[in-house]
Design a protein around this motif. Structure first.
Motif, PDB file in Angstrom:
ATOM      1  N   UNK A  77       0.829  -1.258   0.107  1.00  0.00           N
ATOM      2  CA  UNK A  77       0.088  -0.073   0.286  1.00  0.00           C
ATOM      3  C   UNK A  77       0.715   1.391  -0.086  1.00  0.00           C
ATOM      4  N   UNK A  78       1.873   1.203   0.743  1.00  0.00           N
ATOM      5  CA  UNK A  78       2.920   2.543   0.712  1.00  0.00           C
ATOM      6  C   UNK A  78       3.423   2.685  -0.467  1.00  0.00           C
ATOM      7  N   UNK A  79       3.815   1.507  -1.130  1.00  0.00           N
ATOM      8  CA  UNK A  79       4.372   1.680  -2.568  1.00  0.00           C
ATOM      9  C   UNK A  79       3.577   2.148  -3.312  1.00  0.00           C
ATOM     10  N   UNK A  80       2.316   1.687  -3.478  1.00  0.00           N
ATOM     11  CA  UNK A  80       1.259   2.030  -4.463  1.00  0.00           C
ATOM     12  C   UNK A  80       0.938   3.695  -4.288  1.00  0.00           C
ATOM     13  N   UNK A  81       0.945   4.063  -2.929  1.00  0.00           N
ATOM     14  CA  UNK A  81       0.694   5.584  -2.693  1.00  0.00           C
ATOM     15  C   UNK A  81       1.896   6.275  -3.206  1.00  0.00           C
ATOM     16  N   UNK A  82       3.135   6.099  -2.979  1.00  0.00           N
ATOM     17  CA  UNK A  82       4.351   6.501  -3.433  1.00  0.00           C
ATOM     18  C   UNK A  82       4.224   6.400  -5.072  1.00  0.00           C
ATOM     19  N   UNK A  83       4.052   5.557  -5.511  1.00  0.00           N
ATOM     20  CA  UNK A  83       3.928   5.544  -7.215  1.00  0.00           C
ATOM     21  C   UNK A  83       2.821   6.435  -7.620  1.00  0.00           C
ATOM     22  N   UNK A  84       1.553   6.438  -7.073  1.00  0.00           N
ATOM     23  CA  UNK A  84       0.514   7.327  -7.407  1.00  0.00           C
ATOM     24  C   UNK A  84       0.797   8.772  -7.414  1.00  0.00           C
ATOM     25  N   UNK A  85       1.517   9.081  -6.349  1.00  0.00           N
ATOM     26  CA  UNK A  85       1.845  10.512  -6.208  1.00  0.00           C
ATOM     27  C   UNK A  85       2.911  11.204  -7.132  1.00  0.00           C
ATOM     28  N   UNK A  86       3.807  10.279  -7.380  1.00  0.00           N
ATOM     29  CA  UNK A  86       5.180  10.532  -8.417  1.00  0.00           C
ATOM     30  C   UNK A  86       4.199  10.847  -9.420  1.00  0.00           C
ATOM     31  N   UNK A  87       3.389   9.727 -10.150  1.00  0.00           N
ATOM     32  CA  UNK A  87       2.739  10.021 -11.489  1.00  0.00           C
ATOM     33  C   UNK A  87       1.972  11.221 -11.491  1.00  0.00           C
ATOM     34  N   UNK A  88       1.206  11.626 -10.622  1.00  0.00           N
ATOM     35  CA  UNK A  88       0.244  12.452 -10.580  1.00  0.00           C
ATOM     36  C   UNK A  88       0.740  13.689 -10.372  1.00  0.00           C
ATOM     37  N   UNK A  89       1.713  14.258  -9.322  1.00  0.00           N
ATOM     38  CA  UNK A  89       2.048  15.310  -9.143  1.00  0.00           C
ATOM     39  C   UNK A  89       3.632  15.804  -9.581  1.00  0.00           C
ATOM     40  N   UNK A  90       4.288  14.646 -10.184  1.00  0.00           N
ATOM     41  CA  UNK A  90       5.412  14.870 -10.692  1.00  0.00           C
ATOM     42  C   UNK A  90       5.623  14.635 -11.999  1.00  0.00           C
ATOM     43  N   UNK A  91       5.016  13.485 -12.450  1.00  0.00           N
ATOM     44  CA  UNK A  91       5.436  13.061 -13.990  1.00  0.00           C
ATOM     45  C   UNK A  91       4.263  13.740 -14.605  1.00  0.00           C
ATOM     46  N   UNK A  92       3.203  14.051 -14.228  1.00  0.00           N
ATOM     47  CA  UNK A  92       2.108  14.395 -14.948  1.00  0.00           C
ATOM     48  C   UNK A  92       2.014  16.092 -14.710  1.00  0.00           C
TER      49      UNK A  92
END
Length: 398
Positions: A77-92
């Motif tokens: 869950x923590x890993x998923x949270x990290x991936x989601x935030x990186x995708x949404x607020x950094x990559x996109x």
């Protein structure tokens, strides 16, 4: 099982008493299709029970004496949270703002990355540690915090269904092994009022961002294209502030939750010969992942009569499979009762699957919680949880 079906019946009964007036007569075929869906659903349940008639009786209760290693689910869950935030607020490059529509539009106009796809799946492991501990004891505070992350994420972008989903899953876990007392009923009422309040605030903020008056939205919003408020509701404009908001909330929630049934009816009038989309809605995440090979049709929703409006579960099922959706209901009924049987046998890693399918059943008149509310992601996590939790659990009967 009976508890779920009783709640589902109550949801249908509310549908018949909400103070809204349909604009169109209900389509006969749509009504027959809904009836057929329930007929095949119950047939799946009864045939499964006939095959496993020697299984545990429905009133058998078990207490779990060992629990799974929740650390695996916690770190996923923590890993998923990290991936989601990186995708949404950094990559996109998504920027949070007070205008929820701008955030949702930015998410829709930017392509999700591979990290984002993984994050959107693993993200919902945030639910598992809290729910599985809540079944039998008070969860650790860190699990509760992790459970709230998807809820907070949804509030930040103005989505309401995820808040409701979290509340339903938590209540399902809490009451599965516990009796309902007056004190607990009061607690439920407080939590439900909080969730309703959050939903109302999100609605008001969204309307204010569009410069739309609240009562104007009752007659001109997307939901009002099939359901209009009654005269009793509209008279609230001339009454006290308290009655104004009470009537607005009643009508808005009624339109919001039940317009999908009439959208399906209108769809049958508007486009009765729509070609089945072979599960593009029900199995949306599979189509998205395999889109280079399958040619996933991103214009799927554009073929519906009203844009940006929910269809009921039955409407999306018909759009996806046509009459074959009846056989999907048969499988659904068998899968649901199977997951309940596994939970009763002490295999609590089936609990997320059972509780979410119960949620889908309850919400059928409203919309498909398989397609909406990130249901595809949650159900995928439910099956992964089952695959991970293949250890045997020691149970004692009482």
């Amino acid at each position: 099982m009976i508890k779920t079906l009783k709640i589902a019946l109550i949801v249908w009964l509310i549908f018949f008493v909400i103070p809204v007036d349909p604009i169109y007569d209900f389509n006969l075929f749509a009504g027959l299709y809904i009836g057929g869906c329930y007929l095949f659903f119950f047939s799946g349940i009864l045939i499964y029970q006939g095959i496993f008639r020697n299984a545990e009786k429905s009133n058998t209760r078990f207490a779990i004496t060992t629990t799974p290693n929740l650390g695996v689910y916690f770190y996923l869950g923590v890993l998923g949270m990290f991936f989601r935030f990186v995708d949404r607020y950094y990559l996109r490059g998504i920027v949070l703002s007070s205008d929820f529509d701008e955030v949702l539009m930015a998410l829709d106009n930017t392509s999700i990355t591979l990290i984002g796809i993984l994050g959107s799946l693993l993200f919902f492991f945030c639910y598992i540690p809290f729910l599985l501990e809540l079944l039998t004891k008070r969860p650790k505070w860190i699990y509760f915090f992790l459970f709230l992350i998807p809820v907070i994420d949804s509030i930040l972008i103005g989505q309401r269904f995820q808040v409701l989903t979290a509340m339903v899953l938590a209540l399902w876990a809490f009451f599965y092994y516990r009796s309902i007392t007056f004190k607990r009923v009061i607690s439920i009422a407080v939590v439900a009022s909080l969730v309703l309040g959050i939903g109302v605030v999100l609605i008001i903020i969204r309307y204010m961002n569009h410069g739309m008056e609240l009562y104007y939205s009752l007659t001109e919003s997307g939901y009002a294209q099939t359901l209009q408020p009654t005269d009793w509701i509209l008279k609230g404009q001339d009454e006290s502030i308290a009655m104004f908001y009470i009537k607005f909330i009643i009508s808005n929630m009624g339109q919001y939750f039940y317009h999908g049934i009439y959208e399906f009816s209108y769809l049958m009038d508007f486009n009765p010969h729509i070609q089945p989309k072979l599960g593009q809605s029900t199995f949306k995440i599979l189509y998205q992942i395999t889109s280079p090979l399958t040619g996933f049709n991103k214009d799927f929703w554009d073929q519906l009569p009203h844009k940006g409006i929910y269809l009921s579960y039955f409407g999306l099922l018909y759009v996806d499979f046509g009459l074959l959706g009846l056989f999907f209901q048969f499988i659904f009924g068998a899968l649901w009762i199977h997951s309940l049987r596994m939970v009763k046998s002490g295999q609590i890693h089936y609990f997320l699957l059972y509780s979410y399918l119960s949620y889908v059943i309850i919400m059928m008149p409203v919309t498909s919680m398989i397609s909406y509310g990130l249901g595809n992601n949650i159900l995928t996590i439910a099956f992964i949880t089952i695959a991970i939790g293949n250890r045997k659990f020691v149970i004692r009967q009482h």
